[in-house]
Design an enzyme around this catalytic site. Sequence first.
Site, PDB file in Angstrom:
ATOM      1  CG  ASP A   6      -1.675   1.294   1.418  1.00  0.00           C
ATOM      2  OD1 ASP A   6      -1.777   2.062   0.449  1.00  0.00           O
ATOM      3  OD2 ASP A   6      -2.170   1.537   2.542  1.00  0.00           O
ATOM      4  CE  LYS A  68      -1.594   7.209  -3.414  1.00  0.00           C
ATOM      5  NZ  LYS A  68      -2.176   6.250  -2.448  1.00  0.00           N
ATOM      6  CD  GLU A 145      -5.030   3.634  -2.453  1.00  0.00           C
ATOM      7  OE1 GLU A 145      -5.926   4.377  -1.996  1.00  0.00           O
ATOM      8  OE2 GLU A 145      -3.879   4.023  -2.704  1.00  0.00           O
ATOM      9  CG  ASP A 168      -9.439   4.537   0.386  1.00  0.00           C
ATOM     10  OD1 ASP A 168      -8.944   5.095   1.377  1.00  0.00           O
ATOM     11  OD2 ASP A 168      -8.754   3.970  -0.475  1.00  0.00           O
TER      12      ASP A 168
END
Length: 569
Positions: A6, A68, A145, A168
């Site tokens: 992850d 990211k 994800e 999420d």
Amino acid sequence: MIIGIDLGTTNSACAIWRDGAAVLVPNRLGQVLTPSAVSVDESGAVLVGLAARERQVSHPLATATAFKRYMGTRHEVTLSGMAFSPEDLSALVLRSLKEDAEAFLGEAVTEAVITVPAYFNDRQRKATKRAGELAGLSVERLINEPTAAALAYGIERRGDESRFLIFDLGGGTFDVSVLELFEGVIEVRASTGDNRLGGEDFNAVLMAMMLDAMGPALAAAARTDPALHERVREAAERARRGLSGASEVVMRLVWREVEHSITVSAEGFEAACAGLLARLREPVVRGMRDSNLRPEALSEIILIGGATRMPVVRRAVAKMFGRFPNSSVNPDEAVALGAAVQAGLKARDAALREVVLTDVAPFSLGIEISERRPDGSEEAGLFSPIIERNTVIPASRVQGYQTTHPQQRHVDLKVYQGEARRVIDNVELGSMRIPVPPSRDGGLVPFECRFSYDINGLLEVDVDVPLSGYRGTLTIVDGEEAPDPAAFAERRAALAALKTHPRESEAVRAVLARAERCYESALGDARGWVNGLIGQFQGVVERQEPRAIEAAIADLNRALDEFEGDAFL
């Protein structure tokens, strides 16, 4: 051995499938979460993880976090004179996780399943895959994800037909996926989200509240002084975490020998976050609409991502659906555990019942066209979708087009990804020039365009011009041109050659960076006390006795916990 990773905005984690279960891999500090942070110290050595995160306040110009958010862009960060792309920084984090897995397993690790936000576009996905390759990993699959989280919750083992919504909210991105389970198949019905919404944005709300209290002069200084900005950001992060378990918290920081503090209540924070909470609703509404489901048709609403720990978020979700969501799996660990399940499936582990995972295209894919208006004028730069968003993949779709003018001898076909009507607001993926013959009757020349898209994000564009028999193919291997193999190998070698601190010194560097940050935030007697702790600890380190150093690290961390509360990890 295939590992599951992850790669998060705030923290990253690694897991493996072993003895019939997903197991989190501890890093060199014994923790299962590794901060997605990179720092370069005065000697040019690279620090990754907690040691880097602890330097963010004291050395903001030498430390990078939240990179990211810039994946798939040309954004570049300079740390202590060294330039890094978001892929480079991500590769350093991935390499650290790879080394931790190798130390844990006692064998080399060369393959990985890496998770990405469901709403990542093609460029972002390819950038993530390149980061894995730069880290020395063969990326077997990129998995969304929310889909990974579904595997962590074990929904593939449910016997009956079920529908789930995965909510999420991580440190920097927000995804919503609607999944359906039937006869051993997990089908993603819809994926939506917001790549610029996460816990960092809620931190920004608290930062604004703190700066308002500090006055206009300091607020202006925080916009230009990285050190002050990071002090405020750290105070906001601690306050946000504190509000997850308390009705009010005190935000405090010391700047130039002056202490500033404000009290923030849970109600006040929720009111200030109204705009962000409203932004959470739109992707949920779109996901339900695209999946053609009513809220009551959902079996469960599952929360993942560290930012879902916030009570304001959980209350917002409960209001949306009229029921409490499921948060039974640690939201920080669910995605990594699910990636490990997918790694086990890839390795065909006998303990895993065969499950079929279907996914969807997160964005529409199409080409640029021109259209004739009713008044006879021409409007160029319009988007014509060929594969619509949330189409189950792999998918292949064909559509017919024609030239715009009889005298036209070529078509510049441009491929885009997005949802906007005008291509300028979408992401260009590639282009090709198609030769067009003159038509026999002096009219327009028809041609067909076929898009084929697979689960790894590979897009093939096939063009057929029946009049001439011309057939052309464009393979989109990257958001831009495919990287030159030699240049890519050189870049990988350069990253591998970076001087990194030995594994055994990571814990020392991390706790020292934390202690120095505490010293800078303290005043008077408290500052003297922290200084004494640092001197005492350095004395133990200089004796170079491993057991004594290990005990000193634990003692110093306990003392700092008493001073400022629990560490971030």
